[in-house]
Write an enzyme that holds these catalytic residues in place. Structure first.
Site, PDB file in Angstrom:
ATOM      1  N   HIS A   1       0.850  -1.189   0.000  1.00 50.96           N
ATOM      2  CA  HIS A   1       0.000   0.000   0.000  1.00 50.96           C
ATOM      3  C   HIS A   1       0.888   1.243   0.000  1.00 50.96           C
ATOM      4  CE1 HIS A   1      -3.850  -1.975   1.838  1.00 50.96           C
ATOM      5  NE2 HIS A   1      -3.270  -2.765   0.933  1.00 50.96           N
TER       6      HIS A   1
ATOM      7  N   GLU B   1       0.940   3.866   1.826  1.00 49.72           N
ATOM      8  CA  GLU B   1       1.418   4.292   3.140  1.00 49.72           C
ATOM      9  C   GLU B   1       2.590   3.438   3.612  1.00 49.72           C
ATOM     10  OE1 GLU B   1      -3.204   4.542   3.384  1.00 49.72           O
ATOM     11  OE2 GLU B   1      -1.694   3.412   2.273  1.00 49.72           O
TER      12      GLU B   1
ATOM     13  N   CYS C   1      -6.236   2.039   5.702  1.00 47.41           N
ATOM     14  CA  CYS C   1      -6.875   0.804   6.147  1.00 47.41           C
ATOM     15  C   CYS C   1      -6.297   0.420   7.519  1.00 47.41           C
ATOM     16  CB  CYS C   1      -6.626  -0.304   5.128  1.00 47.41           C
ATOM     17  SG  CYS C   1      -4.913  -0.895   5.112  1.00 47.41           S
TER      18      CYS C   1
ATOM     19  N   CYS D   1      -2.448  -0.238   7.452  1.00 45.89           N
ATOM     20  CA  CYS D   1      -1.647   0.984   7.322  1.00 45.89           C
ATOM     21  C   CYS D   1      -1.758   1.857   8.568  1.00 45.89           C
ATOM     22  CB  CYS D   1      -2.066   1.750   6.072  1.00 45.89           C
ATOM     23  SG  CYS D   1      -1.664   0.870   4.545  1.00 45.89           S
TER      24      CYS D   1
END
Length: 155
Positions: free
Chosen positions: A56, A58, A86, A89
């Site tokens: 992801h 992040e 999410c 993260c």
């Protein structure tokens, strides 16, 4: 006044990263990490490209910032991301000790900050939503195209 300009500028940089993800057929999320008003890391989702469910924006930005700065805790850094993180993260953000999180669009289905879970609250990491219509629009466009089976690659 200067601070508001900086927040907008950093969110625009995160949106540029989201556009890169969009063009690759990735969920269009982009992220930048800032220290002392300077961008130290940029990333976008690369889950499909790397066949890695943890790739992801992040997570990738946190890794890059920690590597560049030579530290595991990013207490003097702020993150700007186009979508509310999410739970995975948000957990990584909490463990990194970021100074503050800014995000552009709510993630009502999987949000780890306020949409569904409240992970940062336990770690006292402050957050702020920056109203960014473009952050929401790029996600809407991506999922509309995905449902049609013809992801648009031009922005």
């Amino acid at each position: 006044m200067q601070w508001n300009f900086d927040k907008k500028r950093f969110m625009e940089e995160a949106l540029k990263e989201a556009q890169k993800a969009f063009l690759k057929g990735e969920v269009p999320v982009g992220c930048v990490i800032v220290k002392d008003s300077q961008i130290v890391a940029k990333a976008h989702n690369r889950v499909e490209e790397l066949s890695d469910p943890t790739a992801h924006a992040e997570i990738l930005a946190l890794r890059e910032a920690a590597s560049k700065l030579g530290v595991k805790e990013l207490r003097n850094c702020e993150m700007f991301v186009t979508l509310e993180p999410c739970p995975m993260c948000a957990g990584a953000i909490a463990l990194s000790g970021l100074k503050k999180l800014y995000f552009g669009a709510f993630n009502e289905k999987h949000g780890g900050v306020v949409g569904k879970f409240f992970i940062l609250q336990e770690y006292s990491i402050p957050w702020e939503r920056i109203d960014c219509r473009d952050c929401s629009k790029i996600l809407q466009d991506f999922f509309i195209d995905l449902r049609k089976g013809t992801p648009e690659k031009d922005l």
